[in-house]
Design a protein around this motif. Structure first.
Motif, PDB file in Angstrom:
ATOM      1  N   PRO A   1      57.613  50.603  36.810  1.00  0.00           N
ATOM      2  CA  PRO A   1      56.054  50.785  36.651  1.00  0.00           C
ATOM      3  C   PRO A   1      55.595  51.735  37.839  1.00  0.00           C
ATOM      4  O   PRO A   1      56.276  52.226  38.802  1.00  0.00           O
ATOM      5  N   VAL A   2      54.492  52.567  37.625  1.00  0.00           N
ATOM      6  CA  VAL A   2      53.834  53.644  38.497  1.00  0.00           C
ATOM      7  C   VAL A   2      52.432  53.533  38.593  1.00  0.00           C
ATOM      8  O   VAL A   2      51.458  53.294  37.765  1.00  0.00           O
ATOM      9  N   VAL A   3      51.931  53.382  39.958  1.00  0.00           N
ATOM     10  CA  VAL A   3      50.507  53.368  40.356  1.00  0.00           C
ATOM     11  C   VAL A   3      50.010  54.789  40.051  1.00  0.00           C
ATOM     12  O   VAL A   3      50.518  55.444  40.320  1.00  0.00           O
ATOM     13  N   GLN A   4      48.876  54.567  39.319  1.00  0.00           N
ATOM     14  CA  GLN A   4      48.169  56.041  38.956  1.00  0.00           C
ATOM     15  C   GLN A   4      47.294  56.380  40.125  1.00  0.00           C
ATOM     16  O   GLN A   4      46.583  55.272  40.649  1.00  0.00           O
ATOM     17  N   LEU A   5      47.525  57.545  40.632  1.00  0.00           N
ATOM     18  CA  LEU A   5      46.912  57.718  41.821  1.00  0.00           C
ATOM     19  C   LEU A   5      45.778  58.887  41.491  1.00  0.00           C
ATOM     20  O   LEU A   5      45.632  59.406  40.728  1.00  0.00           O
ATOM     21  N   VAL A   6      44.562  58.985  42.912  1.00  0.00           N
ATOM     22  CA  VAL A   6      43.696  59.911  42.635  1.00  0.00           C
ATOM     23  C   VAL A   6      43.933  60.912  44.102  1.00  0.00           C
ATOM     24  O   VAL A   6      43.854  60.046  45.157  1.00  0.00           O
ATOM     25  N   ASN A   7      44.151  62.145  43.886  1.00  0.00           N
ATOM     26  CA  ASN A   7      44.389  62.891  44.795  1.00  0.00           C
ATOM     27  C   ASN A   7      45.366  62.352  45.875  1.00  0.00           C
ATOM     28  O   ASN A   7      45.094  62.423  47.042  1.00  0.00           O
ATOM     29  N   GLY A   8      46.559  61.746  45.296  1.00  0.00           N
ATOM     30  CA  GLY A   8      47.597  61.295  46.078  1.00  0.00           C
ATOM     31  C   GLY A   8      47.417  59.945  46.888  1.00  0.00           C
ATOM     32  O   GLY A   8      48.137  59.531  47.623  1.00  0.00           O
ATOM     33  N   ALA A   9      46.200  59.491  46.544  1.00  0.00           N
ATOM     34  CA  ALA A   9      45.800  58.079  46.918  1.00  0.00           C
ATOM     35  C   ALA A   9      45.576  57.038  46.184  1.00  0.00           C
ATOM     36  O   ALA A   9      45.365  57.449  44.893  1.00  0.00           O
ATOM     37  N   TRP A  10      45.555  55.890  46.139  1.00  0.00           N
ATOM     38  CA  TRP A  10      45.008  54.651  45.819  1.00  0.00           C
ATOM     39  C   TRP A  10      43.359  55.079  45.517  1.00  0.00           C
ATOM     40  O   TRP A  10      42.684  55.215  46.523  1.00  0.00           O
ATOM     41  N   GLY A  11      43.020  55.111  44.177  1.00  0.00           N
ATOM     42  CA  GLY A  11      41.659  55.636  44.000  1.00  0.00           C
ATOM     43  C   GLY A  11      40.624  54.818  44.271  1.00  0.00           C
ATOM     44  O   GLY A  11      40.501  53.596  44.505  1.00  0.00           O
ATOM     45  N   GLN A  12      39.510  55.349  44.963  1.00  0.00           N
ATOM     46  CA  GLN A  12      38.064  54.716  45.456  1.00  0.00           C
ATOM     47  C   GLN A  12      37.463  54.181  44.064  1.00  0.00           C
ATOM     48  O   GLN A  12      36.903  53.467  44.054  1.00  0.00           O
ATOM     49  N   SER A  13      37.664  54.963  42.805  1.00  0.00           N
ATOM     50  CA  SER A  13      37.397  54.650  41.720  1.00  0.00           C
ATOM     51  C   SER A  13      38.325  54.889  40.729  1.00  0.00           C
ATOM     52  O   SER A  13      39.051  55.957  40.656  1.00  0.00           O
ATOM     53  N   TYR A  14      38.193  54.462  39.646  1.00  0.00           N
ATOM     54  CA  TYR A  14      38.968  54.614  38.266  1.00  0.00           C
ATOM     55  C   TYR A  14      37.941  54.424  37.016  1.00  0.00           C
ATOM     56  O   TYR A  14      36.904  53.713  36.934  1.00  0.00           O
ATOM     57  N   PRO A  15      38.587  54.957  35.801  1.00  0.00           N
ATOM     58  CA  PRO A  15      37.602  54.297  34.693  1.00  0.00           C
ATOM     59  C   PRO A  15      37.834  53.022  34.561  1.00  0.00           C
ATOM     60  O   PRO A  15      38.870  52.345  34.786  1.00  0.00           O
ATOM     61  N   SER A  16      36.779  52.529  34.010  1.00  0.00           N
ATOM     62  CA  SER A  16      36.625  50.981  33.814  1.00  0.00           C
ATOM     63  C   SER A  16      37.585  50.281  32.831  1.00  0.00           C
ATOM     64  O   SER A  16      37.975  51.073  31.832  1.00  0.00           O
ATOM     65  N   PRO A  17      38.204  49.146  32.999  1.00  0.00           N
ATOM     66  CA  PRO A  17      39.008  48.828  31.909  1.00  0.00           C
ATOM     67  C   PRO A  17      38.346  48.611  30.647  1.00  0.00           C
ATOM     68  O   PRO A  17      37.039  48.234  30.620  1.00  0.00           O
ATOM     69  N   ILE A  18      38.824  48.809  29.504  1.00  0.00           N
ATOM     70  CA  ILE A  18      38.588  48.698  28.127  1.00  0.00           C
ATOM     71  C   ILE A  18      38.608  47.272  27.677  1.00  0.00           C
ATOM     72  O   ILE A  18      39.620  46.887  27.478  1.00  0.00           O
ATOM     73  N   VAL A  19      37.663  46.441  27.599  1.00  0.00           N
ATOM     74  CA  VAL A  19      37.592  45.017  27.437  1.00  0.00           C
ATOM     75  C   VAL A  19      36.338  44.673  26.364  1.00  0.00           C
ATOM     76  O   VAL A  19      35.472  45.365  26.316  1.00  0.00           O
ATOM     77  N   PRO A  20      36.587  43.679  25.701  1.00  0.00           N
ATOM     78  CA  PRO A  20      35.397  43.250  24.738  1.00  0.00           C
ATOM     79  C   PRO A  20      34.358  42.814  25.632  1.00  0.00           C
ATOM     80  O   PRO A  20      34.503  42.569  26.841  1.00  0.00           O
ATOM     81  N   ALA A  21      33.302  42.514  25.077  1.00  0.00           N
ATOM     82  CA  ALA A  21      32.077  42.147  25.750  1.00  0.00           C
ATOM     83  C   ALA A  21      32.340  40.895  26.106  1.00  0.00           C
ATOM     84  O   ALA A  21      32.690  39.755  25.586  1.00  0.00           O
ATOM     85  N   PRO A  22      31.924  40.389  27.265  1.00  0.00           N
ATOM     86  CA  PRO A  22      32.317  39.028  27.950  1.00  0.00           C
ATOM     87  C   PRO A  22      31.475  37.960  27.206  1.00  0.00           C
ATOM     88  O   PRO A  22      30.211  38.475  27.094  1.00  0.00           O
ATOM     89  N   PRO A  23      31.743  36.966  27.247  1.00  0.00           N
ATOM     90  CA  PRO A  23      30.942  35.849  26.602  1.00  0.00           C
ATOM     91  C   PRO A  23      29.718  35.573  27.559  1.00  0.00           C
ATOM     92  O   PRO A  23      28.636  34.938  26.972  1.00  0.00           O
ATOM     93  N   ARG A  24      29.625  35.695  28.878  1.00  0.00           N
ATOM     94  CA  ARG A  24      28.583  35.637  29.694  1.00  0.00           C
ATOM     95  C   ARG A  24      28.809  36.360  30.947  1.00  0.00           C
ATOM     96  O   ARG A  24      29.846  37.178  31.140  1.00  0.00           O
ATOM     97  N   GLN A  25      27.804  36.514  31.574  1.00  0.00           N
ATOM     98  CA  GLN A  25      27.975  37.277  32.988  1.00  0.00           C
ATOM     99  C   GLN A  25      28.630  36.210  34.013  1.00  0.00           C
ATOM    100  O   GLN A  25      28.205  35.216  34.009  1.00  0.00           O
TER     101      GLN A  25
END
Length: 548
Positions: A318-342
């Motif tokens: 496995p490889v951690v996906q980095l942002v500018n050589g660091a663990w990102g402060q933000s990333y694209p949100s996981p693609i998931v189905p709509a939650p059953p509730r909040q």
């Protein structure tokens, strides 16, 4: 991080502070534990942003184990001396989480966890494991206590009830539990010397144990095992406290032999002033994407979860996906189905409706259940006669929300007795509080600081009153504001209101220390204890945790 006391200083010295240069990253393996994916499904009805921000939870949840069961993600964390222990968090997107329950209903591992003749500070629930067994639809929690033995609890729903399945005489230190594809239960565990145990089909006994890996001296300490089977390969995911992550891989079965790769070392983290993300778990989304949920040392707030996507090399690392050589402060949100509730927010108002505490609350050690009740309000009857808050039973705690947050409490003190102390604390090994003292029939609101412990968690200071004001009537609103941004000691301030609207600052700022050795971060704490005799009580009508 769960480490024997004699090893803590050496290990954490490796960990250091902020601004570390990103180290080399090697493939990080996914684990056959759960699944999810990045970004949201178009037309799902979710009003989610295109990106998420780290930390995904700015509260103290360390030594994370994370799994997916169907479309739901679950995570477990260390709680040391707090009770109930081992919270189970739930999410539908790996970003928004709620506290669903606790795997360990009570720390019934000896009287020290009751504050009865002994104290269990910085003991109790260390790095442990959460797993789900499809064959019987059961969740399993496994963890060792006091280096003495291992306990396994089970439940068919994370809300509980959780019941103890068994006790195993081998203490599986920093264990990771694997439910193999043939339903066999395996445990990876150890510090530097890593072993694997096989459990009986019913999970109640050990049938085999074998050392499978010795950490090279060039690496140092490895612990915090998470155990996975992915694409027919066995992986043991290990942390080097507190600045590295490594992974072992076997193509020959759970007992090895294993080869090692470095996943990350001295990687810049996503929280300014915080440490290197490490000691967490891998999980796969429904669409096949992989993520690593780790924690970041972020004292005085504690150890907070951060999420990063993972990819795999062609040969299964496995490889951690980095942002500018660091663990990102933000990333694209996981693609998931709509939650059953909040999910239930971790901040907001609690009026203690109903007759049970919500799972966001944890007691400092086990409570005396005859001395508190919930019934559209929380009643705390004095349970201990002491001048030392660290010895007082039935102190109820709530994690602090970062980077800054405020707790406000409505306190009815009409049933207090002479000698009683009740209020709202910033609780750790160095503490302070605002609250009510009743002495000689006179009631005052006070600010007290210099409650301190030494490195063996013995009390060295029971507190000094540094400010006070007289109050009349029977109610007061107390407030504590906490800045838990890491990297330095941070201020906590206290104030009160007699009309519920206008607040008066009381006392100087309290400096919340950022030393790691207590492990747990600062918490807001509600307390009521006697210094003369039992019999008094207070009632908390409302608790609010708010952010700017």
């Amino acid at each position: 991080m769960s480490c024997p006391h004699q090893q803590w200083d050496r290990r954490r010295a490796l960990a250091a502070a902020t601004g570390l240069v990103a180290g080399s990253l090697l493939p990080l393996v996914g684990a056959g534990r759960g699944a999810a994916a990045p970004g949201l499904v178009p037309g799902s009805g979710l009003a989610a942003a295109a990106q998420y921000t780290n930390p995904v939870i700015w509260q103290d949840f360390a030594d994370i184990d994370v799994i997916r069961v169907g479309a739901t993600y679950y995570a477990s964390a260390s709680t040391m001396h707090y009770s109930p222990g081992a919270p189970v968090l739930r999410s539908y997107d790996l970003v928004n989480w709620e506290i669903a329950g606790h795997s360990v209903p009570s720390l019934d591992f000896g009287t020290k966890y009751d504050l009865n003749g002994g104290r269990g500070y910085v003991r109790g629930i260390w790095a442990s494991s959460l797993a789900h067994r499809p064959s019987n639809g059961t969740f399993y929690w496994l963890g060792q206590i006091d280096f003495a033995r291992t306990y396994i609890y089970t439940a068919t729903a994370v809300e509980g009830p959780w019941n103890r399945l068994t006790t195993i005489s081998t203490p599986y230190y920093d264990a990771g539990l694997l439910v193999d594809s043939d339903d066999t239960l395996y445990v990876a565990y150890g510090n530097t010397t890593i072993s694997v145990a096989q459990l009986s089909p019913d999970g109640r006994t050990q049938v085999r144990a074998q050392q499978v890996f010795t950490t090279p001296s060039s690496v140092g300490t490895l612990e915090g095992a998470r155990f996975y089977k992915i694409n027919g390969q066995y992986y043991i995911f290990l942390t080097r406290p507190a600045n590295g992550q490594y992974i072992l891989k076997s193509s020959s079965g759970p007992f090895g032999p294993y080869t090692m790769r470095q996943v990350l070392l001295d990687l810049r983290g996503p929280i300014p002033g915080g440490g290197v993300p490490h000691q967490g778990g891998l999980v796969q989304t429904q669409s096949g994407a992989w993520y690593y949920l780790a924690f970041v040392d972020a004292y005085p707030g504690g150890r907070v979860p951060a999420l990063a996507p993972i990819t795999w090399t062609s040969d299964g690392w496995p490889v951690v996906q980095l942002v500018n050589g660091a663990w990102g402060q933000s990333y694209p949100s996981p693609i998931v189905p709509a939650p059953p509730r909040q999910v239930t927010p971790m901040i907001g108002v609690d009026t203690f409706d109903g007759t049970v505490l919500k799972p966001k609350w944890e007691w400092n050690h086990n409570p005396d259940n005859t001395r508190w009740s919930v019934n559209n309000g929380l009643t705390l009857r004095t349970a201990t006669v002491t001048n030392d808050l660290y010895w007082a039973r039935n102190t109820l705690t709530h994690r602090i929300q970062g980077p800054t947050s405020t707790a406000t409490v409505d306190l009815d003190f009409s049933a207090m007795r002479d000698g009683d102390r009740a209020g709202l604390a910033l609780l750790r090994d160095s503490s302070a509080w605002i609250g009510v003292k009743r002495d000689g029939g006179v009631t005052r609101v006070v600010m007290v600081n210099r409650l301190t412990m030494d490195g063996n968690w013995n009390t060295t200071g029971t507190g000094t009153e540094v400010a006070s004001a007289t109050v009349t009537g029977s109610r007061v609103r107390l407030r504590a504001a906490a800045d838990i941004r890491p990297g330095a000691a941070r201020p906590g301030t206290f104030s009160f209101s007699t009309d519920g609207t206008n607040f008066v600052r009381l006392g100087p700022s309290f400096s919340m220390g950022n030393d790691w050795r207590f492990f747990m971060g600062y918490r807001f704490a509600l307390f009521n204890h006697a210094t003369q005799a039992l019999g008094g009580a207070v009632r908390v009508q409302r608790f609010e945790l708010s952010t700017p």
